[in-house]
Structures are given as structure tokens and as C-alpha cells.
Design an enzyme around this catalytic site. Sequence first.
Site, PDB file in Angstrom:
ATOM      1  N   GLU A 182     -43.538  53.107  -1.459  1.00  0.00           N
ATOM      2  CA  GLU A 182     -44.766  53.798  -1.866  1.00  0.00           C
ATOM      3  C   GLU A 182     -44.373  55.037  -2.667  1.00  0.00           C
ATOM      4  O   GLU A 182     -43.651  55.903  -2.165  1.00  0.00           O
ATOM      5  CB  GLU A 182     -45.618  54.192  -0.660  1.00  0.00           C
ATOM      6  CG  GLU A 182     -46.913  54.885  -1.071  1.00  0.00           C
ATOM      7  CD  GLU A 182     -47.811  55.253   0.106  1.00  0.00           C
ATOM      8  OE1 GLU A 182     -48.860  55.866  -0.133  1.00  0.00           O
ATOM      9  OE2 GLU A 182     -47.452  54.941   1.261  1.00  0.00           O
ATOM     10  N   ASP A 217     -42.113  61.233  -2.327  1.00  0.00           N
ATOM     11  CA  ASP A 217     -42.925  62.293  -2.917  1.00  0.00           C
ATOM     12  C   ASP A 217     -42.050  63.527  -3.066  1.00  0.00           C
ATOM     13  O   ASP A 217     -40.950  63.589  -2.504  1.00  0.00           O
ATOM     14  CB  ASP A 217     -44.153  62.604  -2.046  1.00  0.00           C
ATOM     15  CG  ASP A 217     -45.348  63.093  -2.867  1.00  0.00           C
ATOM     16  OD1 ASP A 217     -45.177  64.071  -3.620  1.00  0.00           O
ATOM     17  OD2 ASP A 217     -46.436  62.499  -2.763  1.00  0.00           O
ATOM     18  N   ASP A 276     -36.940  62.005  -7.171  1.00  0.00           N
ATOM     19  CA  ASP A 276     -37.377  61.208  -8.312  1.00  0.00           C
ATOM     20  C   ASP A 276     -37.294  59.716  -7.991  1.00  0.00           C
ATOM     21  O   ASP A 276     -36.217  59.177  -7.748  1.00  0.00           O
ATOM     22  CB  ASP A 276     -36.467  61.552  -9.497  1.00  0.00           C
ATOM     23  CG  ASP A 276     -36.923  60.968 -10.807  1.00  0.00           C
ATOM     24  OD1 ASP A 276     -37.628  59.945 -10.792  1.00  0.00           O
ATOM     25  OD2 ASP A 276     -36.559  61.532 -11.858  1.00  0.00           O
ATOM     26  N   ASP A 287     -50.874  60.703 -10.883  1.00  0.00           N
ATOM     27  CA  ASP A 287     -51.423  61.646 -11.847  1.00  0.00           C
ATOM     28  C   ASP A 287     -51.822  60.883 -13.103  1.00  0.00           C
ATOM     29  O   ASP A 287     -50.998  60.203 -13.719  1.00  0.00           O
ATOM     30  CB  ASP A 287     -50.368  62.703 -12.186  1.00  0.00           C
ATOM     31  CG  ASP A 287     -50.961  63.904 -12.914  1.00  0.00           C
ATOM     32  OD1 ASP A 287     -51.899  63.702 -13.714  1.00  0.00           O
ATOM     33  OD2 ASP A 287     -50.480  65.022 -12.693  1.00  0.00           O
ATOM     34  N   LYS A 302     -54.879  63.939 -20.842  1.00  0.00           N
ATOM     35  CA  LYS A 302     -54.791  64.308 -22.253  1.00  0.00           C
ATOM     36  C   LYS A 302     -53.920  63.308 -23.001  1.00  0.00           C
ATOM     37  O   LYS A 302     -52.866  62.898 -22.515  1.00  0.00           O
ATOM     38  CB  LYS A 302     -54.215  65.717 -22.393  1.00  0.00           C
ATOM     39  CG  LYS A 302     -55.118  66.801 -21.820  1.00  0.00           C
ATOM     40  CD  LYS A 302     -54.513  68.179 -22.001  1.00  0.00           C
ATOM     41  CE  LYS A 302     -55.431  69.245 -21.416  1.00  0.00           C
ATOM     42  NZ  LYS A 302     -54.856  70.607 -21.557  1.00  0.00           N
ATOM     43  N   THR A 334     -59.121  56.909   1.370  1.00  0.00           N
ATOM     44  CA  THR A 334     -58.558  58.236   1.576  1.00  0.00           C
ATOM     45  C   THR A 334     -59.629  59.319   1.456  1.00  0.00           C
ATOM     46  O   THR A 334     -60.711  59.086   0.896  1.00  0.00           O
ATOM     47  CB  THR A 334     -57.443  58.531   0.564  1.00  0.00           C
ATOM     48  OG1 THR A 334     -58.019  58.633  -0.744  1.00  0.00           O
ATOM     49  CG2 THR A 334     -56.394  57.425   0.571  1.00  0.00           C
ATOM     50  N   ARG A 335     -59.311  60.484   1.939  1.00  0.00           N
ATOM     51  CA  ARG A 335     -60.219  61.623   1.850  1.00  0.00           C
ATOM     52  C   ARG A 335     -60.514  61.945   0.387  1.00  0.00           C
ATOM     53  O   ARG A 335     -61.673  62.151  -0.001  1.00  0.00           O
ATOM     54  CB  ARG A 335     -59.574  62.824   2.553  1.00  0.00           C
ATOM     55  CG  ARG A 335     -60.349  64.101   2.483  1.00  0.00           C
ATOM     56  CD  ARG A 335     -59.698  65.191   3.302  1.00  0.00           C
ATOM     57  NE  ARG A 335     -58.251  65.221   3.151  1.00  0.00           N
ATOM     58  CZ  ARG A 335     -57.485  66.222   3.609  1.00  0.00           C
ATOM     59  NH1 ARG A 335     -58.037  67.229   4.239  1.00  0.00           N
ATOM     60  NH2 ARG A 335     -56.186  66.188   3.429  1.00  0.00           N
ATOM     61  N   GLU A 371     -60.284  59.936  -2.159  1.00  0.00           N
ATOM     62  CA  GLU A 371     -61.061  58.846  -2.733  1.00  0.00           C
ATOM     63  C   GLU A 371     -62.522  58.946  -2.341  1.00  0.00           C
ATOM     64  O   GLU A 371     -63.427  58.741  -3.173  1.00  0.00           O
ATOM     65  CB  GLU A 371     -60.478  57.513  -2.268  1.00  0.00           C
ATOM     66  CG  GLU A 371     -61.145  56.294  -2.854  1.00  0.00           C
ATOM     67  CD  GLU A 371     -60.499  55.002  -2.368  1.00  0.00           C
ATOM     68  OE1 GLU A 371     -60.952  53.922  -2.790  1.00  0.00           O
ATOM     69  OE2 GLU A 371     -59.531  55.077  -1.585  1.00  0.00           O
TER      70      GLU A 371
END
Length: 293
Positions: free
Chosen positions: A108, A133, A160, A183, A187, A256-257, A259
Site C-alpha cells: 500500500e 508513507d 520512497d 496527491d 495543476k 475513509t474519513r 472520503e
Amino acid sequence: MSDSLNAPEAPRSRPATSGESVRHVPGESVRHTRAKGEPRFPDGPSADPAGSHFERRIRSFQPRRSRVTAGQADALQRLWPTWGLDIDGQRTIDLGELFGNDNPVVLEIGFGMGEATAQMAAADPGTNILAVDVHTPGQGNLLNLAEQQGLSNVRVANGDAIILLREMLTRDSLDGLRVYFPDPWPKKRHHKRRLIQPEFLDLAATRLKPGALVHCATDWEPYAEQMLDVLTAHPDFENTQADGGFAARPDFRPLTRFEGQGLDKGHVVNDLLFRRVQHRDRPDRSDQSPTGA
């Protein structure tokens, strides 16, 4: 994973004077004045595990600095030596040894504060989850949840994910890949930072077993469309949906919270479920340098 909501700020407290012990209060942020060069958590995750050993490149993640609660800090100190993994790129991981069994392993990438990861681990104890993470409070929170719920099938990796995949995992070592709410880099000039790109899939395909499930989810519709296009075009993956489109949220992915808040605002969440096809006679391109991480 973008469901990581920072804990509210704790009241400011004066720093401890020399010789004075610091009393950790549950839920209160840790404030500790460190000498120059002193690690934040001596027995916990490294600030930069891979150091300068690998190339500089555009990354899809941006480390966020936020306060670590006393409970999270305690979990990082106590549990990291057993359940944590620094992605230093200097060794190959034996996943059976890491988890202590030969159960299937799902990677994950990006777990935020870890609530959804813990729920999935509890619901499927026969599947190991290697959760990656760079968000220190989230790492501590997931370790806390794993200990409290007795989740022996969770390991937390710091650093990473590209280095982990390319340098530390062996071919056909993974039974699944989950990327929830990465993320979106909305832009246009930042689109090159998005994780789900052809080069990333080239690398991931070498580490996924035939039949392994790739599950992505996002609440950013333009990114969802890009994910669908990139995955559909890649020869190593096939859509599990007969119509070639998005999938309904499967039962194993918790709401999820983050979401839930997005849905309340009218956001549309799209899930993508693709499967790794049988190997073909194609070169192993895992030595290339993907743009994402």
C-alpha cells in the site's frame, strides 16, 4: 493517501530545562529541543533513509511536517525496531522473514493516518500489508493501531516507494498493490509528479505476480480519467470491469474519513481495479527511473 488529517494543535508548553524530564501527556504533541544532528526518534524512522545513494528526480510525494502526539512518538520508539522498515535501498527484503510467514503480501503506497489500513488488516488477517508513507504522525498512528488491535500482518515502511520497489523487492514478490487517494497534483505543470504513470507501471509489473490486483482510488476526476487511460494502455494490466470503466468501491476498501467528507461536498470517488496479466516475453525495465514515488 490524502485522508491524513493532522491532529489539532495541543496547547503550547514551556520546554523542559536541563535535567528535567519531559512528561508525555496522551494526545498532546511532542515538543523536544534536540541538539544539532540528533535524530528525531533515535529508535524510530530515519529522516532520510536512502540519503544521497540514489538519483535526484521528480517525486510524486512531498513530506509534510506536522506535530507528533505523545502516543505516536511512543509507538515509533517502541515498535519501529520490530514493525518498521526504513527504505534505504541497500538490501533486498525477504518478505517471509519480514512478516514471519509466507502469506500473500500487498503493498500500500500512501496510507495517511492508517485507519483504513488497520481496518483492512483486521478484516483479512491472512494477507500481509506492507504500508509505505513518509508522514511521521501517520506512521506512529498506524503502529499504535496495529498494536492495540493485535495486527501482526502490518509492517510500516518509511521512504520512497520507488526505491523500495526497484532496489529492495524481488521479482514476483507482491500479490497486490493499493494506491488510495494519492496527491492529484491538479495543476497542469505538476502532472508529471503524479504517481500513476507508464514508467511506474513498468516497474510495478515486474514486482507483481500474475493475477495480482492493482487497486487505485481517487476523488479527483481528471486524475481518475488519467489513471484509467494509463492502466488501460499498459500491456501488463487488464481491467477487471467488463465495460472497461471504473469499478464500484469493493467491500474490502473502507470508507475513509477524508472520503466521507468529500462525498458530503459532492465529490465523486472513482475506484480502478486492474489485474496483472500473465508474463510475456518482455524485458525487465525495473532498472529505469520512474518519475513518481
